[in-house]
Design a protein around this motif. Structure first.
Motif, short mmCIF file in Angstrom:
data_model
loop_
_atom_site.label_atom_id
_atom_site.label_comp_id
_atom_site.label_asym_id
_atom_site.label_seq_id
_atom_site.Cartn_x
_atom_site.Cartn_y
_atom_site.Cartn_z
N ALA A 69 1.01 -1.73 -0.39
CA ALA A 69 0.12 0.10 -0.18
C ALA A 69 0.79 1.44 -0.09
O ALA A 69 1.79 1.13 0.75
CB ALA A 69 -0.43 0.33 1.14
N ARG A 70 0.11 2.71 -0.43
CA ARG A 70 0.92 3.57 -0.35
C ARG A 70 -0.15 5.03 -0.62
O ARG A 70 -1.14 4.41 -0.99
CB ARG A 70 1.54 4.27 -1.96
N PRO A 71 0.23 5.72 0.15
CA PRO A 71 -0.57 7.12 0.24
C PRO A 71 -1.71 6.96 -0.77
O PRO A 71 -3.08 7.56 -1.33
CB PRO A 71 -0.22 8.28 1.46
N SER A 72 -0.81 7.63 -1.74
CA SER A 72 -1.22 9.00 -2.83
C SER A 72 -0.71 7.94 -4.28
O SER A 72 -0.40 6.67 -4.30
CB SER A 72 -0.27 9.64 -2.99
N CYS A 73 -2.13 7.86 -5.66
CA CYS A 73 -1.59 6.84 -6.67
C CYS A 73 -1.72 7.14 -7.41
O CYS A 73 -3.09 7.76 -8.20
CB CYS A 73 -3.28 5.88 -6.43
N PRO A 74 -0.91 8.26 -8.08
CA PRO A 74 -0.93 8.96 -9.32
C PRO A 74 -1.32 8.06 -10.57
O PRO A 74 -0.58 6.63 -10.65
CB PRO A 74 0.10 9.61 -9.00
N ALA A 75 -1.56 8.36 -11.67
CA ALA A 75 -1.76 7.37 -12.70
C ALA A 75 -0.66 6.08 -13.28
O ALA A 75 -0.20 5.11 -13.43
CB ALA A 75 -1.98 7.66 -13.40
N LEU A 76 1.26 7.05 -12.94
CA LEU A 76 1.84 6.61 -13.68
C LEU A 76 2.48 5.50 -12.58
O LEU A 76 3.16 4.29 -12.82
CB LEU A 76 2.74 7.65 -13.55
N ILE A 77 1.92 6.18 -11.27
CA ILE A 77 2.74 4.80 -10.31
C ILE A 77 1.68 3.50 -10.06
O ILE A 77 2.64 2.85 -10.00
CB ILE A 77 2.20 5.31 -8.26
N LEU A 78 0.66 3.51 -10.39
CA LEU A 78 -0.18 2.58 -10.27
C LEU A 78 0.27 1.60 -11.51
O LEU A 78 0.12 0.21 -11.44
CB LEU A 78 -1.46 3.41 -10.56
N GLN A 79 0.69 2.69 -13.20
CA GLN A 79 0.55 1.94 -14.26
C GLN A 79 1.80 0.95 -14.14
O GLN A 79 2.20 -0.19 -14.72
CB GLN A 79 0.32 2.65 -15.36
N ARG A 80 2.97 1.59 -13.50
CA ARG A 80 4.34 0.88 -13.45
C ARG A 80 4.53 -0.24 -12.28
O ARG A 80 5.60 -0.90 -12.53
CB ARG A 80 5.15 2.40 -13.44
N LEU A 81 3.43 0.00 -11.01
CA LEU A 81 4.31 -1.01 -9.73
C LEU A 81 4.89 -1.20 -9.47
O LEU A 81 5.68 -2.49 -10.26
CB LEU A 81 2.97 -2.65 -10.25
N ARG A 82 5.95 -0.34 -9.58
CA ARG A 82 7.19 -0.97 -9.04
C ARG A 82 7.31 -1.05 -7.42
O ARG A 82 6.97 -0.07 -6.69
CB ARG A 82 8.50 0.63 -9.33
N LYS A 83 7.71 -1.85 -6.70
CA LYS A 83 8.07 -2.00 -5.61
C LYS A 83 8.68 -0.68 -5.25
O LYS A 83 8.51 -1.01 -3.70
CB LYS A 83 9.22 -3.41 -5.49
N ASP A 84 9.90 -0.01 -5.96
CA ASP A 84 10.23 1.14 -4.30
C ASP A 84 9.32 1.92 -4.06
O ASP A 84 9.31 3.35 -3.36
CB ASP A 84 10.97 1.73 -5.48
N ASP A 85 8.23 1.61 -5.40
CA ASP A 85 7.15 2.86 -4.97
C ASP A 85 5.70 2.88 -3.90
O ASP A 85 4.98 3.63 -3.35
CB ASP A 85 5.93 3.34 -6.05
N PHE A 86 5.97 1.35 -2.71
CA PHE A 86 5.12 1.10 -1.88
C PHE A 86 5.71 0.90 -0.38
O PHE A 86 6.92 0.75 -0.43
CB PHE A 86 4.11 -0.07 -2.53
N ALA A 87 5.13 2.00 0.89
CA ALA A 87 6.38 1.72 1.88
C ALA A 87 5.19 0.29 2.98
O ALA A 87 6.37 0.17 3.64
CB ALA A 87 6.12 3.25 2.58
N SER A 88 4.29 -0.10 2.60
CA SER A 88 3.46 -0.65 3.09
C SER A 88 3.56 -2.05 2.79
O SER A 88 2.85 -2.88 1.21
CB SER A 88 2.73 -0.41 4.06
#
Length: 127
Positions: free
Chosen positions: A97-116
């Protein structure tokens, strides 16, 4: 304190189905960007499905048409329905999970973008 607890993994034959669950506490599965990732032995952790706060979804090409991500806000739980499973789907599956969800973050689904992260649940598919 944030907690994500996965369950539902197991061993199935090729073509079988499983439903993974991720019970969340300390955060809302509806108010956060949620994702399912997997990691096979010797490989990098990869994103397989993402779910945005407004309901938008994203799937990796390898799982499109076979895996479905969803949530139950009342139970504060994230799900991954897995159908037509293949041996190459064998991996440890994690929700994140991560608090914010810009389209780029959702579409690339990189593990480094998620904190929990949860602790994972093992899926094994035999041929």
């Amino acid at each position: 304190q944030v907690s994500l607890v996965e369950s539902g993994g197991g061993s199935v034959q090729s073509g079988g189905s499983l439903r993974l669950s991720c019970a969340a506490s300390g955060l809302s599965v509806s108010g956060n960007c949620m994702g399912w990732f997997r990691q096979a032995p010797g490989k990098e952790r990869e994103g397989v499905a993402g779910l945005g706060r407004l309901g938008s979804t994203f799937y990796a090409d390898a799982v499109k048409g076979r895996l479905t991500i969803s949530r139950d806000s009342g139970k504060n739980t994230l799900y991954l329905q897995m159908n037509s499973l293949k041996p190459e789907d064998t991996a440890m599956y994690y929700c994140a999970a991560r608090p914010s969800c810009p389209a780029l973050i959702l579409q690339r689904l990189r593990k480094d973008d998620f904190a929990s992260w949860g602790q994972g649940t093992q899926v094994t598919v035999s041929s």
